[in-house]
Design a protein around this motif. Structure first.
Motif, PDB file in Angstrom:
ATOM      1  N   ILE A  45       0.746  -1.225   0.072  1.00 26.97           N
ATOM      2  CA  ILE A  45       0.222   0.092   0.048  1.00 26.97           C
ATOM      3  C   ILE A  45       0.804   1.231  -0.136  1.00 26.97           C
ATOM      4  CG2 ILE A  45      -1.819   1.298   1.337  1.00 26.97           C
ATOM      5  CD1 ILE A  45      -2.818  -1.359   2.335  1.00 26.97           C
ATOM      6  N   ASN A  46       0.773   2.186  -1.007  1.00 20.52           N
ATOM      7  CA  ASN A  46       1.632   3.015  -0.980  1.00 20.52           C
ATOM      8  C   ASN A  46       2.912   2.668  -1.064  1.00 20.52           C
ATOM      9  OD1 ASN A  46      -0.692   5.311  -1.248  1.00 20.52           O
ATOM     10  ND2 ASN A  46      -0.853   4.894   0.802  1.00 20.52           N
ATOM     11  N   GLU A  67       4.448   0.233   0.116  1.00 17.41           N
ATOM     12  CA  GLU A  67       5.110  -0.240   1.450  1.00 17.41           C
ATOM     13  C   GLU A  67       4.542  -1.467   1.745  1.00 17.41           C
ATOM     14  OE1 GLU A  67       7.547   1.251   3.098  1.00 17.41           O
ATOM     15  OE2 GLU A  67       7.613   3.526   2.051  1.00 17.41           O
ATOM     16  N   SER A 104       2.499  -4.308   3.764  1.00 19.37           N
ATOM     17  CA  SER A 104       1.462  -4.070   4.541  1.00 19.37           C
ATOM     18  C   SER A 104       0.844  -5.408   5.076  1.00 19.37           C
ATOM     19  CB  SER A 104       0.088  -3.438   3.543  1.00 19.37           C
ATOM     20  OG  SER A 104      -0.260  -4.345   3.026  1.00 19.37           O
ATOM     21  N   ASP A 151     -10.814   5.767  -1.647  1.00 19.21           N
ATOM     22  CA  ASP A 151      -9.858   6.048  -1.039  1.00 19.21           C
ATOM     23  C   ASP A 151      -8.784   4.979  -0.981  1.00 19.21           C
ATOM     24  OD1 ASP A 151     -10.731   8.651  -0.345  1.00 19.21           O
ATOM     25  OD2 ASP A 151     -11.629   7.979   1.504  1.00 19.21           O
ATOM     26  N   LEU A 152      -8.917   3.718  -1.236  1.00 22.30           N
ATOM     27  CA  LEU A 152      -7.954   2.638  -1.624  1.00 22.30           C
ATOM     28  C   LEU A 152      -8.449   2.104  -2.876  1.00 22.30           C
ATOM     29  CD1 LEU A 152      -5.911   1.018   0.244  1.00 22.30           C
ATOM     30  CD2 LEU A 152      -7.779  -0.466   0.821  1.00 22.30           C
ATOM     31  N   TYR A 153      -7.210   2.160  -3.582  1.00 17.18           N
ATOM     32  CA  TYR A 153      -7.541   1.804  -5.210  1.00 17.18           C
ATOM     33  C   TYR A 153      -6.417   1.163  -5.765  1.00 17.18           C
ATOM     34  CZ  TYR A 153      -4.819   6.115  -5.014  1.00 17.18           C
ATOM     35  OH  TYR A 153      -3.717   7.077  -4.764  1.00 17.18           O
ATOM     36  N   PRO A 203      -6.831   1.596   5.288  1.00 14.03           N
ATOM     37  CA  PRO A 203      -5.709   2.566   5.315  1.00 14.03           C
ATOM     38  C   PRO A 203      -6.207   3.233   3.735  1.00 14.03           C
ATOM     39  CG  PRO A 203      -5.005   0.226   4.550  1.00 14.03           C
ATOM     40  CD  PRO A 203      -6.237   0.080   5.109  1.00 14.03           C
ATOM     41  N   SER A 204      -5.613   4.404   3.298  1.00 13.33           N
ATOM     42  CA  SER A 204      -5.994   4.862   2.132  1.00 13.33           C
ATOM     43  C   SER A 204      -4.739   4.867   1.172  1.00 13.33           C
ATOM     44  CB  SER A 204      -6.563   6.109   2.468  1.00 13.33           C
ATOM     45  OG  SER A 204      -5.462   7.344   2.903  1.00 13.33           O
ATOM     46  N   GLY A 205      -4.930   4.786  -0.109  1.00 14.47           N
ATOM     47  CA  GLY A 205      -3.790   4.811  -1.002  1.00 14.47           C
ATOM     48  C   GLY A 205      -3.932   3.987  -2.097  1.00 14.47           C
ATOM     49  N   GLU A 206      -2.689   3.751  -2.719  1.00  6.70           N
ATOM     50  CA  GLU A 206      -2.572   2.731  -3.964  1.00  6.70           C
ATOM     51  C   GLU A 206      -2.371   1.459  -3.607  1.00  6.70           C
ATOM     52  OE1 GLU A 206      -0.071   4.207  -7.163  1.00  6.70           O
ATOM     53  OE2 GLU A 206      -0.569   2.541  -8.314  1.00  6.70           O
TER      54      GLU A 206
END
Ligand SMILES: CC(C)(COP(=O)(O)OP(=O)(O)OC[C@H]1O[C@@H](n2cnc3c(N)ncnc32)[C@H](O)[C@@H]1OP(=O)(O)O)[C@@H](O)C(=O)NCCC(=O)NCCS
Length: 165
Positions: free
Chosen positions: A68-69, A71, A73, A131-133, A152-155
């Motif tokens: 995620i982002n 990193e 996870s 927000d999570l994509y 979490p949010s992010g890519e």
């Protein structure tokens, strides 16, 4: 029907099952069996559950870690999931997925993501969240399920094994 973690000598049967399940599926590029092999070769099959009937493998689901982002996870990707064509729509897929999610819960995973048809996966609690994509996912196909803690949010980035072809 019984569900267990894959064994060393299950790889060929899982490959054949996955090829058979996805054959002719319009949304598939028929690389799913290679994806499972690549995840296994990379040591990224966190869970690889098989459903058996009379000792024969009739279903399979894989779970692998995602970033995620960029990193590492405690979230995981569900898939590929396959049920032998002659044994579909009998509850095997659902049983495999529920068992996998319970096992993720037991290791205190943060959550699970997947690419798939929401009409099927909503029954397990998967939903879309802007927000999570996954940037490359077809519209509506990327879904997530929070298991522990806050979402979490992010890519999200799937394991490189998913690029197998
Ligand atoms: C998708 C798959 C894993 C589901 O496993 P299964 O054992 O056949 O399905 P289950 O018996 O657990 O679930 C059946 C239910 O799901 C529904 N269902 C099955 N596939 C569906 C789909 N693609 N979209 C929507 N609903 C679906 C059925 O209508 C049925 O609904 P009901 O319980 O309300 O009657 C299996 O059909 C399969 O291997 N398909 C080919 C490969 C594939 O598409 N994999 C998933 C890619 S994301």
């Amino acid at each position: 029907m019984q569900i267990r973690q894959e064994r060393l000598d299950d790889a060929a049967a899982i490959h054949a099952l996955t090829d058979a399940a996805f054959e002719g599926m319009p949304f598939s590029d028929q690389t799913e069996a290679k994806v499972v092999d690549a995840l296994r070769a990379a040591g990224a099959l966190t869970l690889s559950l098989v459903a058996t009937e009379a000792g024969n493998i009739v279903g399979h689901v894989a779970f692998s870690p995602v970033k995620i982002n960029g990193e590492a996870s405690d979230w995981y990707a569900l898939g590929p999931v396959s049920v032998w064509p002659g044994r579909q729509r009998l509850g095997i897929g659902q049983a495999l997925i529920r068992e996998g999610l319970e096992r993720l819960q037991s290791i205190r995973a943060g959550g699970c993501v997947l690419l798939g048809d929401p009409a099927y996966y909503c029954r397990f609690g998967f939903e879309s969240d802007p927000d999570l994509y996954d940037v490359g996912a077809p519209p509506g196909a990327f879904q997530c399920l929070t298991l522990n803690g806050s979402r979490p949010s992010g890519e999200v980035t799937f394991h490189p094994g998913f690029d197998a072809s």
